[in-house]
Design an enzyme around this catalytic site. Structure first.
Site, PDB file in Angstrom:
ATOM      1  CB  ILE A 292      36.763  41.417  47.842  1.00  0.00           C
ATOM      2  CG1 ILE A 292      37.039  42.246  49.108  1.00  0.00           C
ATOM      3  CG2 ILE A 292      35.393  40.737  47.926  1.00  0.00           C
ATOM      4  CD1 ILE A 292      36.152  43.480  49.269  1.00  0.00           C
TER       5      ILE A 292
ATOM      6  CD  GLU B 115      41.846  66.789  34.043  1.00  0.00           C
ATOM      7  OE1 GLU B 115      41.429  67.653  34.833  1.00  0.00           O
ATOM      8  OE2 GLU B 115      41.194  66.368  33.071  1.00  0.00           O
TER       9      GLU B 115
ATOM     10  CG  PHE C  85      44.123  70.969  28.157  1.00  0.00           C
ATOM     11  CD1 PHE C  85      43.768  72.313  28.192  1.00  0.00           C
ATOM     12  CD2 PHE C  85      45.009  70.492  29.119  1.00  0.00           C
ATOM     13  CE1 PHE C  85      44.287  73.165  29.168  1.00  0.00           C
ATOM     14  CE2 PHE C  85      45.541  71.340  30.100  1.00  0.00           C
ATOM     15  CZ  PHE C  85      45.163  72.678  30.122  1.00  0.00           C
TER      16      PHE C  85
ATOM     17  CB  THR D 118      51.269  63.420  40.064  1.00  0.00           C
ATOM     18  OG1 THR D 118      51.985  64.554  40.586  1.00  0.00           O
ATOM     19  CG2 THR D 118      51.797  63.083  38.677  1.00  0.00           C
ATOM     20  CB  SER D 119      48.954  61.883  44.454  1.00  0.00           C
ATOM     21  OG  SER D 119      47.827  61.135  44.046  1.00  0.00           O
TER      22      SER D 119
ATOM     23  NE  ARG E 246      45.161  69.802  38.924  1.00  0.00           N
ATOM     24  CZ  ARG E 246      46.177  70.644  39.004  1.00  0.00           C
ATOM     25  NH1 ARG E 246      46.150  71.628  39.880  1.00  0.00           N
ATOM     26  NH2 ARG E 246      47.225  70.497  38.221  1.00  0.00           N
TER      27      ARG E 246
ATOM     28  CB  THR F 215      51.709  66.915  29.037  1.00  0.00           C
ATOM     29  OG1 THR F 215      50.926  67.115  30.208  1.00  0.00           O
ATOM     30  CG2 THR F 215      52.836  65.956  29.348  1.00  0.00           C
ATOM     31  CD  GLU F 216      56.079  71.585  25.579  1.00  0.00           C
ATOM     32  OE1 GLU F 216      57.310  71.621  25.805  1.00  0.00           O
ATOM     33  OE2 GLU F 216      55.432  72.539  25.114  1.00  0.00           O
ATOM     34  N   PRO F 217      57.232  66.283  26.072  1.00  0.00           N
ATOM     35  CG  PRO F 217      58.144  65.428  24.081  1.00  0.00           C
ATOM     36  CD  PRO F 217      57.250  66.527  24.618  1.00  0.00           C
TER      37      PRO F 217
HETATM   38  N1  COS Z   1      44.434  79.782  38.980  1.00  0.00           N
HETATM   39  C1  COS Z   1      44.866  80.931  38.435  1.00  0.00           C
HETATM   40  N2  COS Z   1      46.179  81.267  38.354  1.00  0.00           N
HETATM   41  C2  COS Z   1      47.080  80.381  38.840  1.00  0.00           C
HETATM   42  C3  COS Z   1      46.692  79.144  39.418  1.00  0.00           C
HETATM   43  C4  COS Z   1      45.302  78.865  39.483  1.00  0.00           C
HETATM   44  N3  COS Z   1      44.856  77.728  40.013  1.00  0.00           N
HETATM   45  N4  COS Z   1      47.787  78.474  39.791  1.00  0.00           N
HETATM   46  C5  COS Z   1      48.835  79.255  39.477  1.00  0.00           C
HETATM   47  N5  COS Z   1      48.408  80.407  38.900  1.00  0.00           N
HETATM   48  C6  COS Z   1      49.228  81.530  38.439  1.00  0.00           C
HETATM   49  C7  COS Z   1      50.078  82.025  39.586  1.00  0.00           C
HETATM   50  O1  COS Z   1      49.371  82.968  40.372  1.00  0.00           O
HETATM   51  C8  COS Z   1      51.250  82.648  38.859  1.00  0.00           C
HETATM   52  O2  COS Z   1      50.917  83.924  38.379  1.00  0.00           O
HETATM   53  P1  COS Z   1      51.610  85.258  39.031  1.00  0.00           P
HETATM   54  O3  COS Z   1      53.086  85.083  38.796  1.00  0.00           O
HETATM   55  O4  COS Z   1      51.021  86.376  38.251  1.00  0.00           O
HETATM   56  O5  COS Z   1      51.233  85.246  40.462  1.00  0.00           O
HETATM   57  C9  COS Z   1      51.422  81.758  37.632  1.00  0.00           C
HETATM   58  O6  COS Z   1      50.151  81.099  37.449  1.00  0.00           O
HETATM   59  C10 COS Z   1      52.507  80.729  37.823  1.00  0.00           C
HETATM   60  O7  COS Z   1      52.160  79.952  38.958  1.00  0.00           O
HETATM   61  P2  COS Z   1      53.252  79.235  39.869  1.00  0.00           P
HETATM   62  O8  COS Z   1      54.352  80.191  40.163  1.00  0.00           O
HETATM   63  O9  COS Z   1      52.542  78.606  41.020  1.00  0.00           O
HETATM   64  O10 COS Z   1      53.799  78.105  38.855  1.00  0.00           O
HETATM   65  P3  COS Z   1      54.794  76.925  39.130  1.00  0.00           P
HETATM   66  O11 COS Z   1      55.559  76.713  37.894  1.00  0.00           O
HETATM   67  O12 COS Z   1      55.571  77.148  40.376  1.00  0.00           O
HETATM   68  O13 COS Z   1      53.906  75.604  39.432  1.00  0.00           O
HETATM   69  C11 COS Z   1      52.157  73.969  39.307  1.00  0.00           C
HETATM   70  C12 COS Z   1      52.590  75.424  39.215  1.00  0.00           C
HETATM   71  C13 COS Z   1      53.227  73.003  39.770  1.00  0.00           C
HETATM   72  C14 COS Z   1      51.007  73.942  40.295  1.00  0.00           C
HETATM   73  C15 COS Z   1      51.693  73.628  37.889  1.00  0.00           C
HETATM   74  O14 COS Z   1      52.793  73.575  37.017  1.00  0.00           O
HETATM   75  C16 COS Z   1      50.898  72.351  37.787  1.00  0.00           C
HETATM   76  O15 COS Z   1      49.702  72.325  38.066  1.00  0.00           O
HETATM   77  N6  COS Z   1      51.562  71.267  37.319  1.00  0.00           N
HETATM   78  C17 COS Z   1      50.865  70.053  36.997  1.00  0.00           C
HETATM   79  C18 COS Z   1      50.441  70.117  35.575  1.00  0.00           C
HETATM   80  C19 COS Z   1      49.338  69.162  35.302  1.00  0.00           C
HETATM   81  O16 COS Z   1      48.370  69.059  36.018  1.00  0.00           O
HETATM   82  N7  COS Z   1      49.504  68.457  34.217  1.00  0.00           N
HETATM   83  C20 COS Z   1      48.522  67.532  33.821  1.00  0.00           C
HETATM   84  C21 COS Z   1      48.428  67.581  32.363  1.00  0.00           C
HETATM   85  S1  COS Z   1      46.984  68.254  31.814  1.00  0.00           S
HETATM   86  S2  COS Z   1      45.838  66.642  31.734  1.00  0.00           S
END
Ligand code: COS
Length: 383
Positions: free
Chosen positions: A338, A364, A122, A366-367, A244, A125-127
């Site tokens: 321990i 997946e 999957f 961060t906290s 998650r 993530t990017e730099p």
């Molecule tokens: N399921 C379905 N759709 C989702 C969703 C979910 N769980 N979460 C967000 N969306 C949708 C939103 O509804 C929005 O769509 P609409 O504009 O049509 O309503 C769109 O996706 C964008 O969502 P949002 O505005 O919340 O995006 P943000 O950029 O503000 O932030 C976070 C989203 C921060 C939650 C996201 O970037 C994230 O999870 N970041 C962490 C990334 C991660 O886990 N990386 C790990 C690497 S993979 S191992």
């Protein structure tokens, strides 16, 4: 939601025995060689571990979420590297196709992922784009029946082993938002796709990550997941909701293993004339760990059942990931404590687990990202 308790128990017993008899005895070797032995990978295939969450019609076991987290509790009682190898096929490396793929895409890729013939990966993530996933810069520009991909993906789990990648890229490079992102299936070996060198990580030896680089990489238009542009970010988020919850279950299993090791050590280690387990300050660490693991296990099972019942568990999945991964970190710390001096020595699993489980609070999401998702959903629901 358990569909057939007898079959499930057979599977759980089989996995538990495999962990005890085959994986635990090979943990040190994997950590030393940074490689999972080929015969163990073959046994994982035979057990069906690569296709736990893939629908039956494509060769998987089609476990419910509750069944899947129960398997994760077991498989996580050993080095996380073993789980990581099957993790992407069951999780982020296949679920984009399972959840949003076309029938043709499912038929083409899922059976081989389920059989463990190929590994899925999957690439989000990017730099320059980690927690702010929607700011990703990789582009995919349409050219006839193809898209031309350019960009770099970073820290991509199982990329060195992968045959296919789920890649999130911007199909409308002029637009900055999440709605310009599309998800692609890109096959390894496609000209223009190359890999960076394998990252040297703090822990989880045997699980590999590296950069995935796209330079004018031409991908058939038929490989846009679901055939739809602009919904790739949502696909990624749906995949992560499930991922998650799975990682939270892995945290529970790993914590149970660490506590088991710590308890055994405390019962054997004699100081001041008796086993240290008889001292109340040690007992406090054991008891706090036990209570927190129980809380996390209960949360994970509840959220999994809700997901199986068709509820949106975005909030609950983040609650589970946040609590379980932080809990796992605390248990790792107490386990080393321990063990005392022995906990700092590589001969004991406590030292290795302490480093291995640190990743759970980061990948997946961060906290801090889990906190943000939870609070945002609360505010949205109340508004
Ligand atoms: N399921 C379905 N759709 C989702 C969703 C979910 N769980 N979460 C967000 N969306 C949708 C939103 O509804 C929005 O769509 P609409 O504009 O049509 O309503 C769109 O996706 C964008 O969502 P949002 O505005 O919340 O995006 P943000 O950029 O503000 O932030 C976070 C989203 C921060 C939650 C996201 O970037 C994230 O999870 N970041 C962490 C990334 C991660 O886990 N990386 C790990 C690497 S993979 S191992």
């Amino acid at each position: 939601m358990i569909r057939d308790p007898e079959t499930l128990n057979l599977l759980l017993d089989g996995v538990s025995r495999f962990v005890r008899e085959r994986l635990v005895p090979n943990e040190a070797l994997v950590a030393e060689t940074d490689e999972i032995p080929a015969d163990i990978v073959a046994e994982m295939r035979e057990l069906g571990l690569f296709g736990l969450s893939i629908p039956e019609q494509y060769g998987g076991l089609n476990l419910t979420m509750e069944e899947e987290v129960r398997v994760a509790f077991e498989i996580a009682k050993t080095s996380p590297a073993f789980r990581s190898l099957i993790g992407t096929n069951n999780g982020i490396g296949s679920q984009g196709i399972v959840i949003d793929g076309t029938e043709e895409q499912k038929q083409r890729y899922l059976p081989r992922l389920a059989a463990g013939e190929i590994i899925g990966s999957f690439a989000l993530t990017e730099p320059g784009s980690g927690s702010d996933a929607a700011s990703l810069k990789t582009t995919a520009v349409r050219d006839g029946d193809f898209y031309v991909l350019n960009g770099t993906k970073r820290f991509i789990t199982n990329a060195p082993e992968a045959s296919i990648f789920t890649v999130m890229a911007r199909t409308d490079p002029q637009k900055k938002g999440a709605d310009a992102i599309s998800a692609f299936i890109v096959e390894a070996g496609t000209p223009g796709l190359s890999l960076g060198k394998i990252d040297k990580k703090m822990g989880q030896k045997g699980a590999h990550t590296c950069d995935v680089i796209f330079e004018n990489c031409r991908v058939p238009a038929a490989n846009v997941i679901g055939g739809l542009e602009g919904v790739g970010f949502k696909t990624a988020m749906k995949v992560l909701d499930k991922g998650r919850l799975h990682i939270a279950a892995v945290c529970v299993g790993a914590a149970e293993r660490m506590l088991d090791d710590a308890l055994r050590y405390a019962m054997e280690r004699v100081q001041f004339g008796k086993p240290i387990a008889e001292f109340q300050l040690i007992q406090a660490m054991l008891a706090d760990s036990k209570a927190e693991i129980y809380a996390a296990r209960s949360m994970v099972l509840d959220a999994a059942r809700r997901r199986d019942a068709g509820e949106d568990v975005s909030t609950e999945a983040s609650c589970c990931k946040l609590f379980a991964s932080e809990m796992c970190g605390r248990v790792a710390d107490r386990s080393v404590q321990i063990h005392g001096g022995a906990g700092y020595i590589a001969e004991y699993a406590a030292e290795r687990f302490y480093r291995d489980v640190r990743l759970f609070r980061i990948y997946e999401g961060t906290s801090q990202i889990q906190q943000l998702v939870i609070a945002r959903n609360m505010i949205r629901a109340a508004a």
